[in-house]
Design a protein around this motif. Structure first.
Motif, PDB file in Angstrom:
ATOM      1  N   PRO A  41       7.368   6.750   7.491  1.00  0.00           N
ATOM      2  CA  PRO A  41       7.934   8.061   7.157  1.00  0.00           C
ATOM      3  C   PRO A  41       7.957   8.287   5.652  1.00  0.00           C
ATOM      4  CG  PRO A  41       9.330   6.900   8.733  1.00  0.00           C
ATOM      5  CD  PRO A  41       8.324   5.909   8.237  1.00  0.00           C
ATOM      6  N   PRO A  42       7.704   9.507   5.183  1.00  0.00           N
ATOM      7  CA  PRO A  42       7.789   9.790   3.746  1.00  0.00           C
ATOM      8  C   PRO A  42       9.164   9.440   3.199  1.00  0.00           C
ATOM      9  CG  PRO A  42       6.766  11.619   4.922  1.00  0.00           C
ATOM     10  CD  PRO A  42       7.282  10.685   5.973  1.00  0.00           C
ATOM     11  N   GLY A  43       9.166   8.836   2.023  1.00  0.00           N
ATOM     12  CA  GLY A  43      10.410   8.437   1.392  1.00  0.00           C
ATOM     13  C   GLY A  43      10.954   7.110   1.859  1.00  0.00           C
ATOM     14  N   ALA A  44      10.134   6.325   2.573  1.00  0.00           N
ATOM     15  CA  ALA A  44      10.607   5.054   3.120  1.00  0.00           C
ATOM     16  C   ALA A  44       9.622   3.940   2.799  1.00  0.00           C
ATOM     17  CB  ALA A  44      10.804   5.158   4.637  1.00  0.00           C
ATOM     18  N   VAL A  45      10.118   2.692   2.922  1.00  0.00           N
ATOM     19  CA  VAL A  45       9.287   1.497   2.809  1.00  0.00           C
ATOM     20  C   VAL A  45       9.393   0.752   4.133  1.00  0.00           C
ATOM     21  CG1 VAL A  45       8.807  -0.629   1.548  1.00  0.00           C
ATOM     22  CG2 VAL A  45       9.811   1.330   0.341  1.00  0.00           C
ATOM     23  N   TYR A  46       8.275   0.609   4.835  1.00  0.00           N
ATOM     24  CA  TYR A  46       8.238  -0.176   6.068  1.00  0.00           C
ATOM     25  C   TYR A  46       7.542  -1.498   5.771  1.00  0.00           C
ATOM     26  CZ  TYR A  46       9.946   3.182   9.563  1.00  0.00           C
ATOM     27  OH  TYR A  46      10.733   4.007  10.333  1.00  0.00           O
ATOM     28  N   VAL A  47       8.130  -2.594   6.255  1.00  0.00           N
ATOM     29  CA  VAL A  47       7.554  -3.923   6.029  1.00  0.00           C
ATOM     30  C   VAL A  47       7.450  -4.659   7.355  1.00  0.00           C
ATOM     31  CG1 VAL A  47       8.455  -4.052   3.685  1.00  0.00           C
ATOM     32  CG2 VAL A  47       9.806  -4.992   5.561  1.00  0.00           C
ATOM     33  N   THR A  48       6.580  -5.644   7.408  1.00  0.00           N
ATOM     34  CA  THR A  48       6.369  -6.431   8.619  1.00  0.00           C
ATOM     35  C   THR A  48       7.468  -7.484   8.770  1.00  0.00           C
ATOM     36  OG1 THR A  48       5.018  -8.053   7.448  1.00  0.00           O
ATOM     37  CG2 THR A  48       3.878  -6.141   8.413  1.00  0.00           C
TER      38      THR A  48
ATOM     39  N   LEU B  49       9.402   2.119  -7.133  1.00  0.00           N
ATOM     40  CA  LEU B  49       8.405   3.188  -7.039  1.00  0.00           C
ATOM     41  C   LEU B  49       8.990   4.411  -6.334  1.00  0.00           C
ATOM     42  CD1 LEU B  49       5.212   1.115  -6.132  1.00  0.00           C
ATOM     43  CD2 LEU B  49       5.569   2.425  -8.231  1.00  0.00           C
ATOM     44  N   LEU B  50       9.739   4.174  -5.249  1.00  0.00           N
ATOM     45  CA  LEU B  50      10.403   5.288  -4.564  1.00  0.00           C
ATOM     46  C   LEU B  50      11.356   6.008  -5.509  1.00  0.00           C
ATOM     47  CD1 LEU B  50      11.444   4.132  -0.956  1.00  0.00           C
ATOM     48  CD2 LEU B  50       9.634   5.729  -1.599  1.00  0.00           C
ATOM     49  N   ALA B  51      12.156   5.244  -6.232  1.00  0.00           N
ATOM     50  CA  ALA B  51      13.139   5.833  -7.137  1.00  0.00           C
ATOM     51  C   ALA B  51      12.464   6.600  -8.269  1.00  0.00           C
ATOM     52  CB  ALA B  51      14.046   4.739  -7.710  1.00  0.00           C
TER      53      ALA B  51
ATOM     54  N   PHE C 177       0.860  -1.179   0.000  1.00  0.00           N
ATOM     55  CA  PHE C 177       0.000   0.000   0.000  1.00  0.00           C
ATOM     56  C   PHE C 177       0.900   1.233   0.000  1.00  0.00           C
ATOM     57  CE2 PHE C 177      -3.441  -2.787   1.214  1.00  0.00           C
ATOM     58  CZ  PHE C 177      -4.584  -2.142   0.765  1.00  0.00           C
ATOM     59  N   ALA C 178       0.537   2.242  -0.778  1.00  0.00           N
ATOM     60  CA  ALA C 178       1.353   3.447  -0.866  1.00  0.00           C
ATOM     61  C   ALA C 178       0.471   4.664  -1.063  1.00  0.00           C
ATOM     62  CB  ALA C 178       2.338   3.330  -2.036  1.00  0.00           C
ATOM     63  N   ASP C 179       0.977   5.808  -0.613  1.00  0.00           N
ATOM     64  CA  ASP C 179       0.344   7.073  -0.959  1.00  0.00           C
ATOM     65  C   ASP C 179       1.404   8.161  -0.996  1.00  0.00           C
ATOM     66  OD1 ASP C 179       0.849   7.887   1.649  1.00  0.00           O
ATOM     67  OD2 ASP C 179      -1.178   8.626   2.010  1.00  0.00           O
ATOM     68  N   VAL C 180       1.026   9.321  -1.529  1.00  0.00           N
ATOM     69  CA  VAL C 180       1.958  10.427  -1.710  1.00  0.00           C
ATOM     70  C   VAL C 180       1.646  11.510  -0.687  1.00  0.00           C
ATOM     71  CG1 VAL C 180       2.800  12.203  -3.290  1.00  0.00           C
ATOM     72  CG2 VAL C 180       2.211   9.932  -4.163  1.00  0.00           C
ATOM     73  N   LYS C 181       2.601  11.782   0.183  1.00  0.00           N
ATOM     74  CA  LYS C 181       2.447  12.862   1.161  1.00  0.00           C
ATOM     75  C   LYS C 181       2.458  14.201   0.426  1.00  0.00           C
ATOM     76  CE  LYS C 181       4.602  14.921   5.250  1.00  0.00           C
ATOM     77  NZ  LYS C 181       4.734  16.271   4.643  1.00  0.00           N
ATOM     78  N   GLY C 182       1.481  15.028   0.720  1.00  0.00           N
ATOM     79  CA  GLY C 182       1.368  16.331   0.093  1.00  0.00           C
ATOM     80  C   GLY C 182       0.338  16.389  -1.014  1.00  0.00           C
TER      81      GLY C 182
ATOM     82  N   VAL D  83       7.784  20.498  -4.419  1.00  0.00           N
ATOM     83  CA  VAL D  83       9.024  19.707  -4.407  1.00  0.00           C
ATOM     84  C   VAL D  83       9.082  18.760  -3.215  1.00  0.00           C
ATOM     85  CG1 VAL D  83      10.323  21.446  -5.671  1.00  0.00           C
ATOM     86  CG2 VAL D  83      10.249  21.542  -3.161  1.00  0.00           C
ATOM     87  N   ASP D  84       8.163  18.936  -2.247  1.00  0.00           N
ATOM     88  CA  ASP D  84       8.201  18.077  -1.056  1.00  0.00           C
ATOM     89  C   ASP D  84       7.253  16.885  -1.157  1.00  0.00           C
ATOM     90  OD1 ASP D  84       5.913  19.587  -0.930  1.00  0.00           O
ATOM     91  OD2 ASP D  84       6.025  19.951   1.235  1.00  0.00           O
ATOM     92  N   LEU D  85       6.705  16.624  -2.350  1.00  0.00           N
ATOM     93  CA  LEU D  85       5.909  15.411  -2.510  1.00  0.00           C
ATOM     94  C   LEU D  85       6.796  14.195  -2.230  1.00  0.00           C
ATOM     95  CD1 LEU D  85       3.855  16.053  -5.798  1.00  0.00           C
ATOM     96  CD2 LEU D  85       3.075  16.262  -3.431  1.00  0.00           C
ATOM     97  N   ALA D  86       6.284  13.249  -1.450  1.00  0.00           N
ATOM     98  CA  ALA D  86       7.094  12.082  -1.092  1.00  0.00           C
ATOM     99  C   ALA D  86       6.207  10.851  -0.979  1.00  0.00           C
ATOM    100  CB  ALA D  86       7.828  12.319   0.233  1.00  0.00           C
TER     101      ALA D  86
END
Length: 285
Positions: free
Chosen positions: A214-221, A156-158, A94-99, A172-175
């Protein structure tokens, strides 16, 4: 529930967690089984667990019910199958864009064209995708395994990092922030859309991870991290970040920050992203 898919998932989770723990302790690890040497009588069983463990060249010792010890040779585990219940094990993102919520109406077409377009290009290159969906700035992607999901998440992050947002008239702060998990889900046909879909409590769990990432990161279980290490995929690393509270009071989950490995396999650290492990807690339980 008498479901072989759940038995195999639980066995692989246990093996992966053991490997994570051994890596954290910088210790050796081997598999000990009580096994008659015969094949599994279904989609799960000791023979499959031994073959899965041995794929990485890891040592395994079996003791027969008679008490005789024998060394275990290498073998290939059978492919995964859907159970009679329709349940399968899949990697979930699951992902979304902050901002995104701050964008004006005039910026939305540019966001769709450039940002969502970049995400779409990444997904087109992924052959292991079983399902994808989007709404606004959100993404929901189901993939066959943790390795494919890890590659997809970091790509996707890249993709967003590689955009010149200012030149596109976007903040410019979309993350991007992503949450990942691996678990058993039901493979269903959605009667609303008329397309295949996936449903289950593990989908809900994954959806609660992304909002606290956190924006710009991937957290996994831990289940995702365990699956990665069990496959022996050395191109990825998971850094333990602690027991993290999830969104909507879904409870705390042991989380790892996913990243690309820059060197030889290393020991998972206690820190990652903007969070650190709470004092007094040991990695991996």
């Amino acid at each position: 529930l008498g479901d072989d898919v759940l038995h195999r998932y639980a066995a692989e989770l246990g093996m992966g967690l053991a490997l994570l723990r051994a890596r954290f302790l910088d210790a050796g690890v081997r598999q000990l089984t009580v096994w008659d040497g015969g094949p599994a009588r279904g989609a799960a069983g000791t023979a499959i667990d031994v073959a899965t463990w041995r794929l990485g060249g890891r040592p395994s010792v079996a003791v027969a019910p008679s008490g005789r010890r024998f060394d275990v040779g290498a073998a290939s585990p059978p492919p995964r199958e859907e159970s009679a219940s329709g349940r399968v094990v899949r990697a979930l993102l699951f992902a979304d864009v902050k901002g995104f919520s701050r964008l004006s109406d005039e910026q939305l077409p540019r966001f769709a064209n450039k940002v969502l377009g970049a995400f779409g290009d990444v997904l087109k290159r992924q052959e292991a995708i079983c399902y994808r969906n989007t709404w606004g700035d959100a993404l929901y992607v189901v993939l066959t395994d943790a390795v494919a999901a890890a590659s997809c998440a970091l790509d996707l992050l890249a993709a967003l990092d590689g955009l010149d947002l200012a030149a596109e008239g976007l903040p410019v702060d979309l993350a991007l922030r992503l949450g990942g998990h691996l678990g058993p889900v039901f493979n269903i046909n959605d009667p609303i859309t008329g397309t295949p879909a996936f449903m289950g409590s593990h989908v809900s769990r994954t959806a609660r991870i992304e909002p606290v990432t956190p924006p710009g990161a991937v957290y996994v279980t831990d289940a995702f991290a365990a699956a990665l290490v069990l496959t022996g995929a050395d191109s990825f690393a998971c850094d333990y970040v602690g027991h993290m509270p999830t969104a909507k009071d879904y409870g705390s989950i042991r989380m790892y920050r996913l990243r690309k490995r820059l060197s030889a396999p290393d020991t998972p650290s206690f820190t990652g992203g903007t969070h650190s492990a709470p004092t007094g807690q040991c990695a991996h339980g």
